[in-house]
Each structure stands twice: as structure tokens, then as C-alpha cells.
Write an enzyme that holds these catalytic residues in place. Structure first.
Site, mmCIF file in Angstrom:
data_model
loop_
_atom_site.group_PDB
_atom_site.id
_atom_site.type_symbol
_atom_site.label_atom_id
_atom_site.label_comp_id
_atom_site.label_asym_id
_atom_site.label_seq_id
_atom_site.Cartn_x
_atom_site.Cartn_y
_atom_site.Cartn_z
ATOM 1 N N LYS A 60 -4.152 -7.189 -6.763
ATOM 2 C CA LYS A 60 -4.480 -6.870 -8.156
ATOM 3 C C LYS A 60 -5.134 -8.079 -8.812
ATOM 4 O O LYS A 60 -4.933 -9.209 -8.386
ATOM 5 C CB LYS A 60 -3.221 -6.497 -8.917
ATOM 6 C CG LYS A 60 -2.615 -5.210 -8.417
ATOM 7 C CD LYS A 60 -1.583 -4.684 -9.376
ATOM 8 C CE LYS A 60 -1.133 -3.305 -8.954
ATOM 9 N NZ LYS A 60 -2.186 -2.283 -9.057
ATOM 10 N N HIS A 96 -1.874 3.743 1.783
ATOM 11 C CA HIS A 96 -3.342 3.819 1.795
ATOM 12 C C HIS A 96 -3.992 2.995 2.912
ATOM 13 O O HIS A 96 -4.819 3.496 3.662
ATOM 14 C CB HIS A 96 -3.915 3.332 0.463
ATOM 15 C CG HIS A 96 -3.346 4.037 -0.729
ATOM 16 N ND1 HIS A 96 -3.224 5.402 -0.779
ATOM 17 C CD2 HIS A 96 -2.876 3.578 -1.910
ATOM 18 C CE1 HIS A 96 -2.694 5.742 -1.947
ATOM 19 N NE2 HIS A 96 -2.464 4.654 -2.646
#
Ligand code: NAD
Length: 486
Positions: free
Chosen positions: A333, A242
Site C-alpha cells: 500500500k 489474489h
């Protein structure tokens, strides 16, 4: 403004893994929205193919439940649901055996007037089996398209092997490697802004750009995906695909046309021009939680995992356009907010005609992928009112929801757009095999170096912007990360 929906040609779409999480959460709700917008021909069919023993009726019931679960309530009518479900079928199939292939062959049309698409929404270890069986059972015609999900390999060797297995049965022009970031409206708008306006492209280089920041921050942890994630980490799971794709779109030269190979050739050149980063240009992190007992190690049930859940890095692109312009990438995260944003930070004016108190200002073009997709250009103006010439930065905001009003509601999400592109046969927003391999060639030595040295990631508290060292990466060069805002 009226949005134009052009129906696609008649198709049969087989979703291998049609009962799985991705199919229920993204693929089928996306197809349903395209159906409601009138894009799906009435005779087209969607065929779920998976391991469970289900009748057509049971599959339809399950998908009805998925639509109710994953789409906003009141966004569709019972009549629309019924009409959509009527176009759904199901075949029980064993990807590694013989069961179900005869039934699938009978169901899928193989004629020159029907587009065939096969979506591999199953574990990557099954991709080769599916490709081979589609071929040997003569189900896939010469124009068939296959769609493969991430992860596309876990290093260069496995990606090459996968490419070669798929190409044993399908031509590169038939293979659609999904990176759903490329399907986002703003990502396409980035190209419209860059190449559709005279304003930006002349400034898009080392002479005017100070640096570029790409942030993809998540608030969720690894949750139930711990076993998979721990073998992967942020570099493989996010950067190699990504973030690398976003970097390419920002950094690439203008392609001659907005067509698949012209765009992908330019992206590939960017990956090949990336310098290997120095060790101290990379910061790896792992989240810790003193409060909820859901730190990374607890979630993956390990005492000594050295997998990173966060990475920040400074990259250099060795070419004329970008010489000396750092690209800072960061993803992690359990960070303080969920956001995906690219910011082009322009240089300060070479000389200020205003007095020192007015400060130094610079323009920042921010492309926000989520939430609230949109593009903002920060410009410097005079602060209104008396009191002399005081400068202030204000945003020129192109948030789609504001600019387009209700029309923005109808903007297809990434999966919808990408699946329709598959049916239309447009590969522009899909990764080509050589791009994926080039990206692995660049990431492999970095990962190997960590592994060889057993490098431990730096701890960071949940709900923050990552380890302190990530901030230092910027501070040591007189820069700072832009805030992570939801
Ligand atoms: P899942 O485990 O929820 O579903 C797997 C599906 O594959 C099921 O329908 C199952 O019946 C089918 N299947 C398993 N073995 C089979 C066999 N031998 N023959 C036929 N069918 C078989 O998985 P998922 O989360 O839907 O993920 C599917 C793919 O998409 C994976 O490659 C995953 O990496 C990728 N992906 C998933 C997500 C996500 O959000 N779930 C996001 C990105 C990529």
C-alpha cells in the site's frame, strides 16, 4: 468487430448486504451495465436484502444514486436507469434472526425454470447464518448458487470451518468463491495467449524462463479499513488469495479443457508444489509518512502494530517445469504508483553474435491487469539508422483499447463477468474450497513464524517501491524489479 452479447437465462438474484459499499460500488453498477448490454432478461429480478428498513422505492432511489456516483456520466440514459430499477426489489432481513425470511421466500421464485443466485455481500461471520436460513426456510432450490466474498477465512482452521458450514447446506458445485482478479479481462487473455498460441507454451518452462515477477501495488493506504486491515496484513489480504491465484494461472500445467474442475485441479497442484519460503526470502514492510501524518501506525491508531502493509517474497515451485525458476511476488500500500502486472522474464540468448557494445537483451512478456489492461512482449531489434548494429528493446503491444478500439470499452469489468458466470453456472473463474484451504496451509506457517518471533516489518516511505531490502532480495541474485509505472 461486433461484440456478441448472449442473454443469460431468467434469474432471481438476491444480494444480501444490498445496501452496503460493495453492492453500491461494484455489484449493482456491474449488473446495470450487463442490463444495458441486453444480457439481463426482462423478467429477471434483483432483490436487495439488508438490515435497513427500506421500501422498494427507497432502495431504487438509493441504487439510482449509486449508479450516478460510480458510473461515468453520460454512459447511460434515464430510460435505461428506470427500466433497470423496475427490476429491483428490497426485503429487510435479519441474517441472524427470523425477520424477513418469510417475505423473501414469497418473493424469490423457486421453480425449475428460474436460476436462483444468492450473493453474500455481508461480513463473513454471517455466511453460515445465511446458508442455514436459506436452507431451513426452503428458499433455495436444488440448483441455487451462492456467491461468497473475500476474506474466505483468516487461516486454515477458519477456512475449513467456513467450507464445512457452507457444505452443510450447499454442494461444492453451488458455491462461488469470488476472487475478482480472476474476472479481469487480461487474466482470461493470459490463458488465451498461453494456450491459444503455439508461440508461448513451448518456452513456458525452466529452460527458457529466467524468473517471473508479480506486482500488485496500490497508492492508497488502509484509510477507513484500518481496524480490519491491522488484523489481516498484506499476506492474508492480498498474497493468500489474489497473488496466489495469479501465480497459479502462470505456473499451472495446461488443463485438458477450459472447464472448472480441469482448471482448478491444475491450480491446486501448483499450490501444493510451492516450497515453504526461507526467512530471508521474505521482506515485510510498513509505510511511514514524514509529510502527511498518514503513516500506517497513525492510520491504524497504534504505536506498536507489527502488521505488514507490504510484502515481497521469492517463491520456488518444486516440479519439473519450474525447477530453479524463482517467482518474485510483491504487493503493498501507498507505493509510488497503482499497478498490477505479471512479467515473465525470459533468459538471455545463450550466445551473442553481436559485439559487446550492443549489450545483452532479453524478452519480457508483461501482462498488465490495471490500469490499461493489456499484454506487451518486449522484443529486441536493431536501432534504426546508420552507425552499425546497435540493439534496442521495443514493445509489441497488445493493449486492448488500441487493438480493439471502441469495442474494448464494452469489455465487462471483473464483477460483471463473474456475476454473469454465476448465472451461467460456470465455476472456472471461482476458487474451489480445496484451493483456498491449500493456500492457507502454505501461508499459515509463515504467518505463525512472524507472530511467534514478533517480527517487525521494515519501514518504507510512502510513494516508494517499498523497503530497501525488497530490492536486495533481487540484487543479491543479479536481478532487479521492473519499474512500477502507472
Ligand atoms: P458494508 O458494511 O458496507 O455493508 C454490509 C451490508 O450487510 C449492509 O447492507 C448491511 O445492512 C448488511 N448487514 C449487516 N448485518 C446484517 C444482518 N445481521 N442481517 C442482514 N444484513 C446485514 O460492507 P461491504 O464493504 O459492502 O462488504 C461486504 C462484504 O464484501 C464483506 O464480506 C467484505 O469483506 C467483502 N468485500 C468488500 C469489498 C469492498 O470494496 N467494499 C471488497 C472485497 C470484499
Amino acid at each position: 468487430m461486433v461484440s456478441r452479447v448472449i442473454p443469460v437465462d431468467d434469474f432471481d438474484l438476491v444480494i444480501f448486504g444490498g445496501t452496503g459499499d460493495l453492492a453500491r460500488r461494484k455489484i449493482l453498477p456491474g449488473l446495470f451495465r450487463r442490463f444495458c448490454s441486453g444480457q439481463m432478461p426482462a423478467q429477471s429480478r434483483i432483490i436487495g436484502a439488508a438490515r435497513s428498513e427500506l421500501s422498494d422505492a427507497a432502495f431504487r432511489r438509493d441504487i439510482k444514486a449509486a449508479l450516478e456516483e460510480f458510473l461515468p456520466k453520460d454512459s447511460f440514459s434515464a430510460k435505461e436507469v428506470k427500466a433497470f430499477l423496475d427490476q429491483l426489489h428490497y426485503v429487510r432481513i435479519d441474517a441472524t434472526g427470523t425477520e424477513g425470511w418469510g417475505a423473501l421466500k414469497k418473493l424469490v421464485r423457486n421453480d425449475k425454470d428460474t436460476i436462483q443466485a444468492f450473493y453474500f455481500s455481508v461480513a463473513p461471520s454471517l455466511f453460515g447464518d445465511l446458508a442455514e436460513r436459506l436452507h431451513t426456510n426452503k428458499i433455495a432450490g436444488p440448483g441455487a448458487r451462492i456467491v461468497v466474498e473475500k476474506p474466505f477465512g483468516r487461516d486454515l482452521g477458519s477456512a475449513k470451518k467456513l467450507n464445512s458450514t457452507l457444505r452443510d447446506h450447499f454442494d461444492e458445485s453451488q458455491i462461488y468463491r469470488i476472487d475478482h482478479y480472476l474476472g479481469k479481462e487480461t487474466v482470461q487473455n493470459l490463458m488465451a495467449v498461453r494456450f491459444g498460441n503455439m508461440l508461448f507454451e513451448p518456452l513456458w518452462n525452466a529452460q527458457y524462463v529466467d524468473h517471473v515477477q508479480i506486482t500488485v501495488a496500490e497508492t492508497v493506504g488502509v484509510g477507513g479499513r484500518g481496524a480490519y486491515y491491522d488484523k489481516s496484513g498484506a499476506m492474508r489480504d492480498m498474497v493468500q488469495n489474489h497473488l496466489m491465484q495469479l501465480l497459479c494461472l502462470i505456473a499451472m500445467e495446461p488443463p485438458s479443457h477450459f472447464d472448472p474442475d480441469a482448471v482448478r485441479d491444475e491450480k491446486l497442484k501448483v499450490i501444493r508444489a510451492l516450497d515453504p519460503p526461507k526467512r530471508d526470502d521474505i521482506v515485510r514492510g510498513q509505510y511511514e509518512s514524514a509529510t502527511d501524518g498518514k503513516g500506517y501506525l497513525e492510520e491504524v491508531e497504534s504505536n506498536d502494530s507489527i502488521t505488514e502493509s507490504f510484502i515481497a517474497m521469492k517463491l520456488a515451485i518444486s516440479n519439473w517445469r519450474w525447477a530453479g525458476v524463482p517467482f518474485y511476488l510483491r504487493t503493498g500500500k501507498r507505493m509510488k504508483a497503482r499497478t498490477s502486472e505479471i512479467s515473465i522474464v525470459f533468459k538471455e540468448t545463450p550466445h551473442s553474435i553481436f559485439d559487446k557494445d550492443s549489450g545483452r537483451h532479453r524478452n519480457i512478456l508483461s501482462i498488465r491487469l490495471q490500469p490499461n489492461e493489456g499484454i506487451t512482449l518486449g522484443v529486441t531489434i536493431k536501432e534504426p539508422g546508420p552507425g552499425g548494429m546497435r540493439l534496442v528493446d521495443v514493445p509489441l503491444d497488445m493493449t486492448f483499447a488500441d487493438a480493439l478500439g471502441p469495442e474494448a470499452e464494452g469489455v465487462p469489468d471483473a464483477y460483471e463477468r463473474l456475476i454473469m458466470d454465476v448465472i451461467r453456472g460456470n465455476q472456472t473463474l471461482f476458487m474451489r474450497g480445496d484451493e483456498v484451504e491449500a493456500a492457507w496451509s502454505w501461508t499459515d506457517p509463515i504467518i505463525e513464524d512472524w507472530t511467534r518471533r514478533g517480527e517487525r516489518p521494515k519501514p518504507y516511505d510512502v510513494g516508494t517501491t517499498g523497503p530497501e531490502d525488497a530490492a536486495v532480495l533481487m540484487h543479491r541474485e543479479g536481478r532487479r524489479w521492473l519499474d512500477i509505472k502507472a
